[in-house]
Design an enzyme around this catalytic site. Structure first.
Site, PDB file in Angstrom:
ATOM      1  N   ASN A  10       3.472   5.825   9.374  1.00  0.00           N
ATOM      2  CA  ASN A  10       2.775   6.040   8.197  1.00  0.00           C
ATOM      3  C   ASN A  10       1.660   7.042   8.272  1.00  0.00           C
ATOM      4  OD1 ASN A  10       1.012   5.598   6.203  1.00  0.00           O
ATOM      5  ND2 ASN A  10       0.188   3.836   6.716  1.00  0.00           N
ATOM      6  N   LYS A  12      -0.124   8.838   6.407  1.00  0.00           N
ATOM      7  CA  LYS A  12      -1.183   8.272   5.576  1.00  0.00           C
ATOM      8  C   LYS A  12      -1.154   9.941   4.827  1.00  0.00           C
ATOM      9  CE  LYS A  12      -2.778   4.659   8.558  1.00  0.00           C
ATOM     10  NZ  LYS A  12      -3.930   4.139   9.341  1.00  0.00           N
ATOM     11  N   HIS A  98      -1.404  -2.047   2.173  1.00  0.00           N
ATOM     12  CA  HIS A  98      -2.010  -1.408   3.606  1.00  0.00           C
ATOM     13  C   HIS A  98      -3.333  -1.632   3.202  1.00  0.00           C
ATOM     14  CE1 HIS A  98      -3.646   1.247   6.504  1.00  0.00           C
ATOM     15  NE2 HIS A  98      -2.425   1.059   7.002  1.00  0.00           N
ATOM     16  N   GLU A 100      -5.738  -0.094   3.551  1.00  0.00           N
ATOM     17  CA  GLU A 100      -6.542   1.065   3.051  1.00  0.00           C
ATOM     18  C   GLU A 100      -6.494   0.886   1.612  1.00  0.00           C
ATOM     19  OE1 GLU A 100      -4.800   4.106   5.594  1.00  0.00           O
ATOM     20  OE2 GLU A 100      -6.176   3.306   7.332  1.00  0.00           O
ATOM     21  N   GLU A 168      -1.187  -5.733  10.431  1.00  0.00           N
ATOM     22  CA  GLU A 168      -2.258  -4.782  10.906  1.00  0.00           C
ATOM     23  C   GLU A 168      -3.515  -5.353  10.908  1.00  0.00           C
ATOM     24  OE1 GLU A 168      -0.123  -0.786  10.182  1.00  0.00           O
ATOM     25  OE2 GLU A 168      -1.456  -1.193   8.435  1.00  0.00           O
ATOM     26  N   GLY A 174      -6.798   2.838  13.400  1.00  0.00           N
ATOM     27  CA  GLY A 174      -7.432   3.934  13.785  1.00  0.00           C
ATOM     28  C   GLY A 174      -8.649   4.141  14.546  1.00  0.00           C
ATOM     29  N   SER A 214      -3.451   0.987  16.046  1.00  0.00           N
ATOM     30  CA  SER A 214      -3.566   1.782  17.415  1.00  0.00           C
ATOM     31  C   SER A 214      -2.378   1.831  18.317  1.00  0.00           C
ATOM     32  CB  SER A 214      -4.893   1.644  17.989  1.00  0.00           C
ATOM     33  OG  SER A 214      -5.813   2.012  17.281  1.00  0.00           O
TER      34      SER A 214
HETATM   35  P1  13P Z   1      -3.194   3.744  13.320  1.00  0.00           P
HETATM   36  O1  13P Z   1      -1.803   3.667  14.350  1.00  0.00           O
HETATM   37  O2  13P Z   1      -3.605   5.251  13.442  1.00  0.00           O
HETATM   38  O3  13P Z   1      -4.073   3.061  14.051  1.00  0.00           O
HETATM   39  O4  13P Z   1      -2.822   3.425  11.993  1.00  0.00           O
HETATM   40  C1  13P Z   1      -2.217   2.076  11.862  1.00  0.00           C
HETATM   41  C2  13P Z   1      -1.719   1.973  10.538  1.00  0.00           C
HETATM   42  O5  13P Z   1      -2.503   1.880   9.644  1.00  0.00           O
HETATM   43  C3  13P Z   1      -0.446   2.169  10.092  1.00  0.00           C
HETATM   44  O6  13P Z   1      -0.087   1.706   8.683  1.00  0.00           O
END
Ligand code: 13P
Length: 253
Positions: A10, A12, A98, A100, A168, A174, A214
């Site tokens: 992803n 982002k 997601h 976010e 997640e 992150g 992560s």
């Molecule tokens: P990170 O791997 O940067 O923690 O992000 C995970 C994520 O949100 C994947 O959708």
């Protein structure tokens, strides 16, 4: 039944075109050079890069997906993109729900379910994300929150062939703080038990359940060795070709 692992990136809101194309080409050529790897690979770039990444990955076997879609097929929805447009652009997958999106755009389970239904109706595979916050984990609500999000977000048309669940934990995204293999497996096992209740044991065994938060080249193998962890949804580490490839290449057979 052995579930084929899915290693999904992803991206982002990262990468301008030149960097994104270079990354996608490197991933595509390494995946193709590996012959027929025992895992599937997917890259989910920002909307505007999708055509360029589809072209860069063509013929490699690496799939391309989007990070969100609208629940409607078309119409007066300024700034939105429909699942049918994504399919038309060459996407095979769409991520929905997601954390976010749930946080930044106030997406509820109901909205996520409608988006997932649209993705399936358009012929895409959907990756439905769920996960608890740190406050919810600390309050002992982890399994309840994930159970509620799972059932609230799964559309009626979901099958193991067209739907993937991604666990997640919000506190692991992150932050460099990964769920331990035991913490992740506990939630994944609950998800599979809920899928068993809903679809029966045979179908539940076929669903792929990804871990995200992560995940990187160092911790992936241990997570992917857990009974109910069938792949990863990777953010930061998916932006570096060596790290992203190492997750797949290091996954247990
Ligand atoms: P990170 O791997 O940067 O923690 O992000 C995970 C994520 O949100 C994947 O959708």
């Amino acid at each position: 039944m052995a579930r084929r692992k899915l290693i999904a990136g992803n991206w982002k809101m990262n990468c301008l075109k030149a960097d994104g194309v270079a990354l996608a080409k490197a991933v595509a050529s390494r995946y193709k050079a590996a012959g027929q790897p025992r895992y599937d690979m997917l890259m989910c770039p920002p909307f505007v890069l999708i055509p360029a990444i589809v072209e860069a990955a063509a013929g490699s076997g690496v799939a391309v997906g989007a990070q969100d879609c609208h629940a409607q097929e078309k119409g007066a929805h300024t700034g939105d993109t429909s699942a049918w447009m994504l399919k038309d652009a060459g996407c095979g997958y769409v991520i929905v729900g997601h954390s976010e999106r749930r946080t930044n755009h106030a997406e509820t389970d109901e909205i996520v379910k409608a988006k997932a239904a649209a993705g399936l109706a358009a012929g895409l595979k959907v990756i439905i994300c769920i996960g608890e916050t740190l406050a919810e984990r600390d309050a002992g609500q982890t399994l309840d929150v994930n159970r509620r999000q799972l059932h609230g977000s799964l559309p009626d048309a979901a099958t193991p062939a067209n739907t993937v669940i991604a666990y997640e934990p919000v506190w692991a995204i992150g932050t460099g703080r990964t769920a331990s293999p035991e913490q992740a497996q506990e939630v994944h096992a609950m998800i599979r038990a809920e899928l068993t209740g809903r679809y029966g044991a045979a179908a539940a065994q076929e669903y792929r359940i990804l871990y995200g938060g992560s995940m990187n080249a160092k911790n992936a193998a241990e997570l992917l060795a857990q009974t109910d962890i069938d792949g990863g949804l990777i953010g930061g580490a998916a932006l570096k070709v060596d790290d992203f490839m190492a997750v797949g290449e290091g996954s247990p057979k």
